[in-house]
Write a protein that holds these residues in place. Structure first.
Motif, mmCIF file in Angstrom:
data_model
loop_
_atom_site.group_PDB
_atom_site.id
_atom_site.type_symbol
_atom_site.label_atom_id
_atom_site.label_comp_id
_atom_site.label_asym_id
_atom_site.label_seq_id
_atom_site.Cartn_x
_atom_site.Cartn_y
_atom_site.Cartn_z
ATOM 1 N N ARG A 239 0.810 -1.215 0.000
ATOM 2 C CA ARG A 239 0.000 0.000 0.000
ATOM 3 C C ARG A 239 0.849 1.273 0.000
ATOM 4 N NH1 ARG A 239 -5.166 0.232 1.711
ATOM 5 N NH2 ARG A 239 -4.912 2.325 0.852
ATOM 6 N N THR A 293 -8.092 5.171 2.509
ATOM 7 C CA THR A 293 -7.044 6.072 2.038
ATOM 8 C C THR A 293 -5.973 6.281 3.104
ATOM 9 O OG1 THR A 293 -8.350 7.964 2.782
ATOM 10 C CG2 THR A 293 -8.622 7.257 0.502
ATOM 11 N N LYS A 294 -4.816 6.777 2.666
ATOM 12 C CA LYS A 294 -3.686 7.003 3.568
ATOM 13 C C LYS A 294 -3.778 8.326 4.321
ATOM 14 C CE LYS A 294 -0.642 6.395 0.298
ATOM 15 N NZ LYS A 294 0.661 6.264 -0.396
ATOM 16 N N ASN A 350 -3.356 13.284 -3.998
ATOM 17 C CA ASN A 350 -4.512 12.532 -4.476
ATOM 18 C C ASN A 350 -4.173 11.054 -4.485
ATOM 19 O OD1 ASN A 350 -5.675 15.038 -4.899
ATOM 20 N ND2 ASN A 350 -5.177 15.070 -7.091
ATOM 21 N N GLU A 351 -5.188 10.216 -4.335
ATOM 22 C CA GLU A 351 -4.968 8.779 -4.248
ATOM 23 C C GLU A 351 -6.072 8.045 -4.998
ATOM 24 O OE1 GLU A 351 -4.061 5.351 -0.834
ATOM 25 O OE2 GLU A 351 -4.743 7.360 -0.268
ATOM 26 N N THR A 352 -5.680 6.975 -5.683
ATOM 27 C CA THR A 352 -6.625 6.127 -6.405
ATOM 28 C C THR A 352 -6.567 4.729 -5.820
ATOM 29 O OG1 THR A 352 -6.335 7.414 -8.442
ATOM 30 C CG2 THR A 352 -7.309 5.213 -8.647
#
Length: 494
Positions: A239, A293-294, A350-352
């Motif tokens: 991750r 999410t992180k 941003n994260e996907t």
């Protein structure tokens, strides 16, 4: 005119004296309000590197930041300040010799948001030690000698976000700090690196949200090698969590007195390779998937496998997004399976996140129900065939299909008994006339009355059956223990 100007001079002199004295008073108060051992700049007091053994007295009420680091303070008692510093938001006490802190030491500073107690000689964190600091956000306790952390030491610290406990002697992982989210609901960083941890609650840590794992630092601990540790950190590496990626080389464990990297011990312990599991569901179920999410507080959006935006929970479609950003699939169908994508947007990055959903083509108990239904159907079919065969071949022949033969009337027949005989009836007259020589199938119903009958209408052994008129010869009763035994209740085909 001269008199008026003299009066005006008399009035101006006291006014100037008053203003000058007021200025002196202001200057004097400003000078007196700043302790002699400190440097003051507005509401900031710097008292560092003064070899202080006690906190300076008469601190200004307006103090917002107080730096007492690099001194010789040993105790922080409840009376360390004579007044309440309600404006104080940052307190620096690092690099002292503190080994005792009173549980009431922080009562005078209830609005504190930043507290630095690093590089001291603290050994224990007693119960309710920091409970007065309900607005504290950052707490630095690294580089002490802390061995024990009371379970209630951080109670009621609902705004604490960052807790640094590295470089201590902690041997038990304080799982209560992360497992119960109501205890420290806003905690995003917990540094436990460089301690004496050997065991980790892997199941509890795996269940944490990604934004909490991202700030959980566990490097430089002599962990005991096992496959659960390997799977835990391999998942975090997959991750790309900062707690693992930034300190990958310092994550190690001990096996047979040998130090191994947690990512290279799979061959030594024969651990299975980590695989990201997909979500599985059965027909008709409701599945909820979080956008893990992180970073906390990101805005989220879900997209279906058909590249369609998932509506919010006000929609009536099968897929909908809840208020917390989770994806919910209601009354799931086979066509709902596929790859769902969560797009998260935050202030920093941003994260996907992609999640695969597999749907089994039956209900949760479907395979067992299907097996039971098939088994029941098969048994029913077999039973139906058996009943048809019994009806066709084992029922009495009541149609008089033989030419020239009429049924014999037996007034002594009864439904109370029957007899099975495997011996064919030979009719010499019929044979001589060229008639059919096959078996003569009949059912004999015997009356229970008669001199030669026993109990339940059965004939006694050795007695002969009554012979209808016109029939020749007599037929003796079969042995009840032979194949053609006598039965009392069921008609038998002869």
């Amino acid at each position: 005119m001269q008199h008026q100007s003299g009066c005006r001079g008399i009035w101006l002199l006291p006014l100037s004296l008053f203003l000058s004295s007021l200025g002196v008073a202001r200057t004097g108060r400003s000078l007196l309000s700043c302790p002699t051992a400190c440097l003051c700049a507005s509401n900031i007091l710097s008292c560092t590197k003064r070899d202080l053994v006690n906190v300076p007295q008469s601190l200004p009420r307006y103090t917002a930041q107080l730096d007492l680091s690099h001194n010789n303070l040993t105790h922080l008692r409840a009376q360390w300040t004579s007044i309440r510093l309600i404006h104080l938001h940052s307190l620096f006490l690092s690099h002292n010799n503190l080994h005792f802190i009173s549980t009431e030491a922080f009562s005078p500073v209830p609005r504190l948001r930043y507290l630095d107690l690093s590089s001291n000689h603290l050994r224990t964190l007693d119960e309710f030690l920091f409970s007065e600091l309900q607005e504290l956000e950052v707490l630095l306790l690294y580089n002490n000698r802390i061995m024990e952390v009371d379970r209630s030491a951080f109670d009621e610290m609902v705004h604490l976000q960052k807790l640094y406990l590295s470089q201590n002697q902690i041997a038990r992982f304080p799982v209560e700090l992360v497992k119960d989210r109501s205890k420290l609901p806003q905690l995003t960083l917990l540094d436990l690196s460089s301690n004496r941890l050997k065991l980790l609650p892997t199941s509890d840590l795996q269940d944490l949200p990604a934004w909490m794992k991202n700030g959980l630092y566990l490097h430089n601990n002599s962990l005991t090698c096992d496959c659960e540790i390997y799977k835990l950190f391999t998942h975090w590496q997959y991750r790309q969590l900062s707690s693992v990626v930034d300190f990958q080389e310092e994550l190690y464990c001990v096996h047979s007195k040998k130090t191994l990297s947690v990512f290279n011990m799979s061959s030594t312990l024969n651990c299975s390779e980590f695989k990201e599991c997909a979500f599985e569901a059965h027909l008709g179920e409701t599945l909820t998937i979080s956008c893990d999410t992180k970073q906390q507080g990101m805005s989220k959006e879900w997209v279906t496998p058909n590249n369609e935006r998932v509506p919010d929970e006000a929609g009536n479609s099968t897929a909908r997004m809840l208020k917390d950003g989770s994806l919910q699939l209601r009354h799931i169908r086979v066509e709902d399976q596929g790859l769902y994508t969560c797009y998260a947007v935050g202030e920093v990055f941003n994260e996907t996140l992609s999640v695969e959903v597999k749907v089994h083509n039956f209900t949760q108990h479907g395979p067992h129900d299907t097996l039971n239904t098939a088994y029941t159907t098969l048994v029913g079919c077999i039973l139906s065939v058996v009943l048809v065969l019994i009806y066709l071949y084992l029922t009495p022949c009541r149609c008089w299909c033989r030419a020239g033969e009429r049924p014999a009337s037996h007034q002594g027949d009864s439904l109370s008994s029957s007899m099975l005989s495997t011996t064919p009836n030979h009719d010499p007259m019929a044979a001589g006339a060229g008639k059919d020589t096959g078996f003569d199938r009949r059912v004999a119903f015997l009356e229970p009355t008669g001199p030669g009958q026993g109990q339940n209408g059965k004939l006694k052994p050795g007695n002969t059956l009554p012979v209808p008129e016109g029939a020749k010869g007599q037929r003796k009763m079969s042995d009840p223990e032979s194949v053609s035994s006598v039965f009392s209740d069921t008609p038998i085909v002869v």
